[in-house]
Motif scaffolding. Structure first.
Motif, mmCIF file in Angstrom:
data_model
loop_
_atom_site.group_PDB
_atom_site.id
_atom_site.type_symbol
_atom_site.label_atom_id
_atom_site.label_comp_id
_atom_site.label_asym_id
_atom_site.label_seq_id
_atom_site.Cartn_x
_atom_site.Cartn_y
_atom_site.Cartn_z
ATOM 1 N N ILE A 151 44.434 39.688 32.794
ATOM 2 C CA ILE A 151 44.843 39.428 34.175
ATOM 3 C C ILE A 151 43.803 38.629 34.956
ATOM 4 C CG2 ILE A 151 45.445 40.503 36.382
ATOM 5 C CD1 ILE A 151 46.581 42.860 34.700
ATOM 6 N N ILE A 152 42.574 39.113 34.980
ATOM 7 C CA ILE A 152 41.575 38.521 35.869
ATOM 8 C C ILE A 152 41.090 37.157 35.382
ATOM 9 C CG2 ILE A 152 39.286 38.848 36.889
ATOM 10 C CD1 ILE A 152 39.955 41.873 36.943
ATOM 11 N N PHE A 153 40.762 37.011 34.096
ATOM 12 C CA PHE A 153 40.293 35.715 33.605
ATOM 13 C C PHE A 153 41.367 34.632 33.707
ATOM 14 C CE2 PHE A 153 36.682 37.522 30.741
ATOM 15 C CZ PHE A 153 35.907 37.719 31.856
ATOM 16 N N PRO A 154 42.627 34.904 33.307
ATOM 17 C CA PRO A 154 43.641 33.855 33.497
ATOM 18 C C PRO A 154 43.821 33.448 34.959
ATOM 19 C CG PRO A 154 44.423 35.484 31.934
ATOM 20 C CD PRO A 154 43.157 36.033 32.543
ATOM 21 N N ASP A 155 43.738 34.408 35.877
ATOM 22 C CA ASP A 155 43.815 34.104 37.304
ATOM 23 C C ASP A 155 42.642 33.222 37.722
ATOM 24 O OD1 ASP A 155 44.978 34.502 39.994
ATOM 25 O OD2 ASP A 155 43.090 35.582 40.364
ATOM 26 N N MET A 156 41.439 33.517 37.215
ATOM 27 C CA MET A 156 40.261 32.711 37.507
ATOM 28 C C MET A 156 40.458 31.285 36.991
ATOM 29 S SD MET A 156 36.389 32.964 35.938
ATOM 30 C CE MET A 156 37.012 32.599 34.291
ATOM 31 N N GLU A 157 40.894 31.157 35.756
ATOM 32 C CA GLU A 157 41.077 29.835 35.157
ATOM 33 C C GLU A 157 42.078 29.000 35.949
ATOM 34 O OE1 GLU A 157 42.181 30.933 31.194
ATOM 35 O OE2 GLU A 157 40.146 31.602 30.691
ATOM 36 N N GLU A 158 43.181 29.610 36.328
ATOM 37 C CA GLU A 158 44.208 28.923 37.106
ATOM 38 C C GLU A 158 43.688 28.549 38.496
ATOM 39 O OE1 GLU A 158 48.252 30.414 39.145
ATOM 40 O OE2 GLU A 158 48.202 30.654 36.960
ATOM 41 N N GLY A 159 42.973 29.470 39.136
ATOM 42 C CA GLY A 159 42.452 29.214 40.477
ATOM 43 C C GLY A 159 41.405 28.117 40.506
#
Length: 98
Positions: A10-18
């Protein structure tokens, strides 16, 4: 869900997208309360070949500002280690920690 799964799923994919949205100009800022600055720094270096400037800090809550250069454009990673938040944004004013 354990901590590792939460980060990876959840958190790393959100970071990558952001971060990608900021770099591509689709967003002004990426914010998180769940990441350490080291996670973002590693991603910026690994995925974008970012050059890291110096880190400035102040105060008891350890506010920090770290400059990055990606393809000639300056970005800033800032936040508070005490409160556990961070922001990544294009450094429009050119003020940096180089």
């Amino acid at each position: 869900m354990n901590r590792t799964s939460l980060l990876e799923d959840i958190i790393f994919p959100d970071m990558e997208e952001g971060i990608l949205a900021v770099i591509e100009g689709h967003s002004d800022m990426f914010e998180s309360k769940f990441l350490a600055p080291a996670h973002v720094a590693e991603h910026l270096k690994d995925e974008y070949g970012a050059d890291q400037g110096n880190t400035d800090t102040n105060g008891w809550q350890w506010d920090y500002w770290t400059s990055y250069r990606i393809h000639g454009v300056q970005y800033m990673l800032s936040g508070s280690a005490y409160f556990g938040n961070l922001k990544f944004f294009k450094n429009e004013d050119g003020k940096d920690a180089w």
